[in-house]
Scaffold this motif. Structure first.
Motif, PDB file in Angstrom:
ATOM      1  N   THR A 107       4.916  10.071  30.555  1.00 43.95           N
ATOM      2  CA  THR A 107       3.562   9.217  29.214  1.00 43.95           C
ATOM      3  C   THR A 107       2.578  10.088  29.022  1.00 43.95           C
ATOM      4  OG1 THR A 107       3.162   7.436  31.434  1.00 43.95           O
ATOM      5  CG2 THR A 107       1.725   8.144  30.831  1.00 43.95           C
ATOM      6  N   ILE A 108       1.944   9.736  27.996  1.00 39.60           N
ATOM      7  CA  ILE A 108       1.377  10.994  27.407  1.00 39.60           C
ATOM      8  C   ILE A 108      -0.219  10.180  27.514  1.00 39.60           C
ATOM      9  CG2 ILE A 108       0.138  11.915  25.439  1.00 39.60           C
ATOM     10  CD1 ILE A 108       2.852  10.954  24.204  1.00 39.60           C
ATOM     11  N   ASP A 109      -1.311  11.174  27.981  1.00 42.09           N
ATOM     12  CA  ASP A 109      -2.175  10.587  28.641  1.00 42.09           C
ATOM     13  C   ASP A 109      -3.685  11.494  28.229  1.00 42.09           C
ATOM     14  OD1 ASP A 109      -4.991   9.677  29.223  1.00 42.09           O
ATOM     15  OD2 ASP A 109      -3.747   9.021  31.228  1.00 42.09           O
ATOM     16  N   ALA A 110      -3.839  11.050  26.499  1.00 46.01           N
ATOM     17  CA  ALA A 110      -4.581  12.184  25.924  1.00 46.01           C
ATOM     18  C   ALA A 110      -5.484  11.219  24.861  1.00 46.01           C
ATOM     19  CB  ALA A 110      -3.429  13.476  25.729  1.00 46.01           C
ATOM     20  N   SER A 111      -7.057  11.959  25.437  1.00 41.17           N
ATOM     21  CA  SER A 111      -8.069  11.252  24.310  1.00 41.17           C
ATOM     22  C   SER A 111      -7.645  11.425  22.867  1.00 41.17           C
ATOM     23  CB  SER A 111      -9.427  11.538  25.067  1.00 41.17           C
ATOM     24  OG  SER A 111      -9.453  11.248  26.035  1.00 41.17           O
ATOM     25  N   ILE A 112      -8.399  10.352  21.926  1.00 44.38           N
ATOM     26  CA  ILE A 112      -8.065  10.651  20.594  1.00 44.38           C
ATOM     27  C   ILE A 112      -9.451  11.017  20.175  1.00 44.38           C
ATOM     28  CG2 ILE A 112      -7.353  10.081  18.743  1.00 44.38           C
ATOM     29  CD1 ILE A 112      -4.602   9.548  20.352  1.00 44.38           C
ATOM     30  N   GLY A 113      -9.017  11.583  18.697  1.00 44.55           N
ATOM     31  CA  GLY A 113     -10.953  11.526  18.449  1.00 44.55           C
ATOM     32  C   GLY A 113     -10.371  11.192  16.919  1.00 44.55           C
ATOM     33  N   ARG A 114     -11.757  11.932  16.184  1.00 43.04           N
ATOM     34  CA  ARG A 114     -11.500  11.817  14.622  1.00 43.04           C
ATOM     35  C   ARG A 114     -11.504  13.189  14.500  1.00 43.04           C
ATOM     36  NH1 ARG A 114     -12.948   7.945  10.469  1.00 43.04           N
ATOM     37  NH2 ARG A 114     -13.278   6.733  11.405  1.00 43.04           N
ATOM     38  N   ASP A 115      -9.979  13.964  13.254  1.00 41.57           N
ATOM     39  CA  ASP A 115     -10.655  15.465  12.792  1.00 41.57           C
ATOM     40  C   ASP A 115     -11.607  15.176  12.025  1.00 41.57           C
ATOM     41  OD1 ASP A 115     -10.029  17.911  11.519  1.00 41.57           O
ATOM     42  OD2 ASP A 115      -7.701  17.204  12.219  1.00 41.57           O
ATOM     43  N   ARG A 116     -12.548  16.498  12.383  1.00 44.26           N
ATOM     44  CA  ARG A 116     -13.671  16.257  11.501  1.00 44.26           C
ATOM     45  C   ARG A 116     -12.857  17.086  10.699  1.00 44.26           C
ATOM     46  NH1 ARG A 116     -17.084  20.195  15.091  1.00 44.26           N
ATOM     47  NH2 ARG A 116     -15.180  20.677  16.180  1.00 44.26           N
ATOM     48  N   HIS A 117     -12.081  18.111  10.086  1.00 44.78           N
ATOM     49  CA  HIS A 117     -11.887  18.253   8.553  1.00 44.78           C
ATOM     50  C   HIS A 117     -10.526  17.907   7.705  1.00 44.78           C
ATOM     51  CE1 HIS A 117     -13.768  22.022  10.787  1.00 44.78           C
ATOM     52  NE2 HIS A 117     -12.898  21.455  11.938  1.00 44.78           N
ATOM     53  N   HIS A 118     -10.407  16.492   7.853  1.00 46.89           N
ATOM     54  CA  HIS A 118     -10.021  15.148   7.665  1.00 46.89           C
ATOM     55  C   HIS A 118     -10.076  14.040   7.700  1.00 46.89           C
ATOM     56  CE1 HIS A 118      -5.805  13.658   6.069  1.00 46.89           C
ATOM     57  NE2 HIS A 118      -5.115  15.538   5.648  1.00 46.89           N
ATOM     58  N   PRO A 119     -10.299  13.556   6.077  1.00 43.97           N
ATOM     59  CA  PRO A 119     -10.521  12.205   6.503  1.00 43.97           C
ATOM     60  C   PRO A 119     -10.082  11.433   7.172  1.00 43.97           C
ATOM     61  CG  PRO A 119     -10.356  12.595   3.969  1.00 43.97           C
ATOM     62  CD  PRO A 119     -10.213  13.989   4.765  1.00 43.97           C
ATOM     63  N   THR A 120      -8.855  10.836   7.165  1.00 45.56           N
ATOM     64  CA  THR A 120      -8.361  10.528   7.322  1.00 45.56           C
ATOM     65  C   THR A 120      -7.179  10.191   8.716  1.00 45.56           C
ATOM     66  OG1 THR A 120      -6.355  10.439   6.135  1.00 45.56           O
ATOM     67  CG2 THR A 120      -7.672   8.746   5.460  1.00 45.56           C
ATOM     68  N   ARG A 121      -6.691  11.571   9.468  1.00 42.83           N
ATOM     69  CA  ARG A 121      -6.973  12.515  10.202  1.00 42.83           C
ATOM     70  C   ARG A 121      -7.313  12.062  12.012  1.00 42.83           C
ATOM     71  NH1 ARG A 121      -2.588  16.963  10.986  1.00 42.83           N
ATOM     72  NH2 ARG A 121      -3.369  18.158  12.906  1.00 42.83           N
TER      73      ARG A 121
ATOM     74  N   SER B 234     -13.497  14.511  23.550  1.00 44.30           N
ATOM     75  CA  SER B 234     -14.664  13.634  23.453  1.00 44.30           C
ATOM     76  C   SER B 234     -14.311  12.243  22.762  1.00 44.30           C
ATOM     77  CB  SER B 234     -15.446  14.276  23.066  1.00 44.30           C
ATOM     78  OG  SER B 234     -15.172  14.647  21.391  1.00 44.30           O
ATOM     79  N   GLY B 235     -12.648  12.464  22.629  1.00 48.58           N
ATOM     80  CA  GLY B 235     -12.452  10.909  21.842  1.00 48.58           C
ATOM     81  C   GLY B 235     -11.859   9.218  23.012  1.00 48.58           C
ATOM     82  N   GLN B 236     -12.175   8.856  22.058  1.00 55.50           N
ATOM     83  CA  GLN B 236     -11.210   8.017  22.799  1.00 55.50           C
ATOM     84  C   GLN B 236     -10.013   7.579  23.951  1.00 55.50           C
ATOM     85  OE1 GLN B 236     -11.231   5.084  19.636  1.00 55.50           O
ATOM     86  NE2 GLN B 236     -13.491   3.044  20.804  1.00 55.50           N
ATOM     87  N   GLN B 237     -10.598   7.408  25.200  1.00 57.69           N
ATOM     88  CA  GLN B 237      -9.145   7.155  25.882  1.00 57.69           C
ATOM     89  C   GLN B 237      -8.172   6.876  25.326  1.00 57.69           C
ATOM     90  OE1 GLN B 237      -8.060   4.952  28.575  1.00 57.69           O
ATOM     91  NE2 GLN B 237      -6.722   5.357  29.519  1.00 57.69           N
ATOM     92  N   ALA B 238      -6.617   7.084  25.269  1.00 54.26           N
ATOM     93  CA  ALA B 238      -5.215   6.976  25.135  1.00 54.26           C
ATOM     94  C   ALA B 238      -4.000   7.219  25.879  1.00 54.26           C
ATOM     95  CB  ALA B 238      -5.763   7.351  23.634  1.00 54.26           C
ATOM     96  N   LYS B 239      -3.622   6.023  25.991  1.00 57.82           N
ATOM     97  CA  LYS B 239      -1.861   6.555  26.855  1.00 57.82           C
ATOM     98  C   LYS B 239      -0.987   5.812  25.909  1.00 57.82           C
ATOM     99  CE  LYS B 239      -1.406   5.830  31.699  1.00 57.82           C
ATOM    100  NZ  LYS B 239      -2.324   5.394  33.076  1.00 57.82           N
ATOM    101  N   THR B 240       0.381   6.969  26.114  1.00 60.69           N
ATOM    102  CA  THR B 240       1.683   6.389  25.589  1.00 60.69           C
ATOM    103  C   THR B 240       2.513   6.570  26.367  1.00 60.69           C
ATOM    104  OG1 THR B 240       0.782   6.301  23.557  1.00 60.69           O
ATOM    105  CG2 THR B 240       2.696   6.832  23.742  1.00 60.69           C
ATOM    106  N   ARG B 241       3.596   5.276  26.651  1.00 61.30           N
ATOM    107  CA  ARG B 241       4.678   5.657  27.631  1.00 61.30           C
ATOM    108  C   ARG B 241       5.894   5.709  26.063  1.00 61.30           C
ATOM    109  NH1 ARG B 241       6.134   1.703  30.272  1.00 61.30           N
ATOM    110  NH2 ARG B 241       4.540  -0.118  30.395  1.00 61.30           N
ATOM    111  N   PHE B 242       6.935   6.449  26.763  1.00 63.91           N
ATOM    112  CA  PHE B 242       7.935   7.102  26.119  1.00 63.91           C
ATOM    113  C   PHE B 242       8.681   7.064  26.499  1.00 63.91           C
ATOM    114  CE2 PHE B 242       6.855  11.143  26.920  1.00 63.91           C
ATOM    115  CZ  PHE B 242       7.901  12.006  27.021  1.00 63.91           C
TER     116      PHE B 242
END
Length: 299
Positions: A186-200, A206-214
């Protein structure tokens, strides 16, 4: 529950478990009609019991026929455009389509063509259905697989609520660089915008909570790749791509997040979608076959 579409009306044969309930309680507690739509239906006298317009305080009995004016004509909200659709499941309330690569889910600018939503609008038009195109979730332009659409206002509201409550289960298959040793994780790591890339996007505290199971499906030592199955606990932009890159196993073909350009796109496919039917509550599971020829995933 027996249901049928009769023109603009949804007809429901009252089941045993609804016997003795008030019409209003059924609309609110059994069908979960949101307040705004409930008000509109009330103003338009859009509920009948055995074809009679009655006060909503009336009770129902088994085998009564409850009618709700649900299928009113609406603008599609975009331009219908013919594209051959791979339809996986369809009834009067929901549509599941297998999205190909190199196609947006919906227009992002006014008048845009070439999206899956444009094709769905044409499909509705060809069937004589005049309803707004409502996607319940979306996929990146180059991700293939199952996308769920709601075909009426009630189904849209109910499915949106199910998505928020994580009752809609989406299963993805991805091909990643490297050999993953662990069987699952399980990957539990918040995701936010990359300030150096417009779409990345990037992993950020400080990003939004995000959780992925694999889960590892198959190891491909000769190609130094691993086929994995993933399920999202949250639905952040580029979530799978960001999380797997963060773990050190970027998706094959995903050059934005460190993958090698083995394929012309990231090797990510929405393989299954499972959801309770918005009206009957029956569990629907749909599988989306791979659309690439030759397929980019091991069979």
């Amino acid at each position: 529950m027996k249901i049928a579409k009769r023109g603009q009306w949804l007809q429901i044969a009252v089941p045993v478990e609804w016997s003795g309930l008030k019409i209003e309680d059924i609309l609110k507690e059994k069908l979960h009609i949101p307040k705004s739509l409930l008000h509109e239906i009330r103003m338009n006298k859009g509920v009948k019991l055995n074809n009679d317009t009655l006060p909503w305080s009336n009770t129902v009995k088994t085998s009564d026929s409850l009618q709700i004016q649900l299928f009113v004509d609406e603008d599609y909200g975009l331009i219908p455009e013919y594209t051959d659709l791979n339809i996986l499941y369809e009834d009067d309330h929901v549509l599941v389509v297998n999205k190909p690569a190199n196609m947006d889910t919906h227009p992002t600018t006014e008048g845009q063509l070439g999206t899956l939503a444009n094709a769905v609008a044409f499909h509705y038009q060809a069937q004589g259905i005049q309803t707004k195109v409502r996607h319940v979730h979306r996929l990146d332009q180059d991700t293939t697989g199952a996308i769920l659409f709601a075909k009426d206002r009630l189904s849209s509201a109910v499915l949106d609520r199910m998505l928020e409550r994580r009752e809609i289960k989406r299963t993805y298959y991805a091909l990643v660089h490297g050999i993953i040793k662990q069987k699952s994780g399980t990957i539990d790591a918040s995701i936010g915008r990359d300030r150096h890339h417009p779409t990345r996007r990037r992993v950020s505290p400080s990003g939004q909570q995000a959780k992925t199971r694999f889960k590892v499906i198959e190891k491909l030592p000769s190609e130094q790749m691993t086929l994995i199955e993933l399920q999202l606990e949250t639905g952040r932009t580029h979530q799978i791509r960001v999380h797997m890159s963060h773990l050190g196993y970027p998706l094959v073909g995903d050059i934005l997040y460190g993958g090698k350009e083995v394929f012309s796109r990231q090797a990510l496919h929405a393989k299954y979608v499972q959801f309770p039917h918005p009206i009957t509550n029956e569990v629907i599971q749909v599988e989306a076959p791979y659309m690439d020829v030759p397929p980019i995933f091991p069979q």
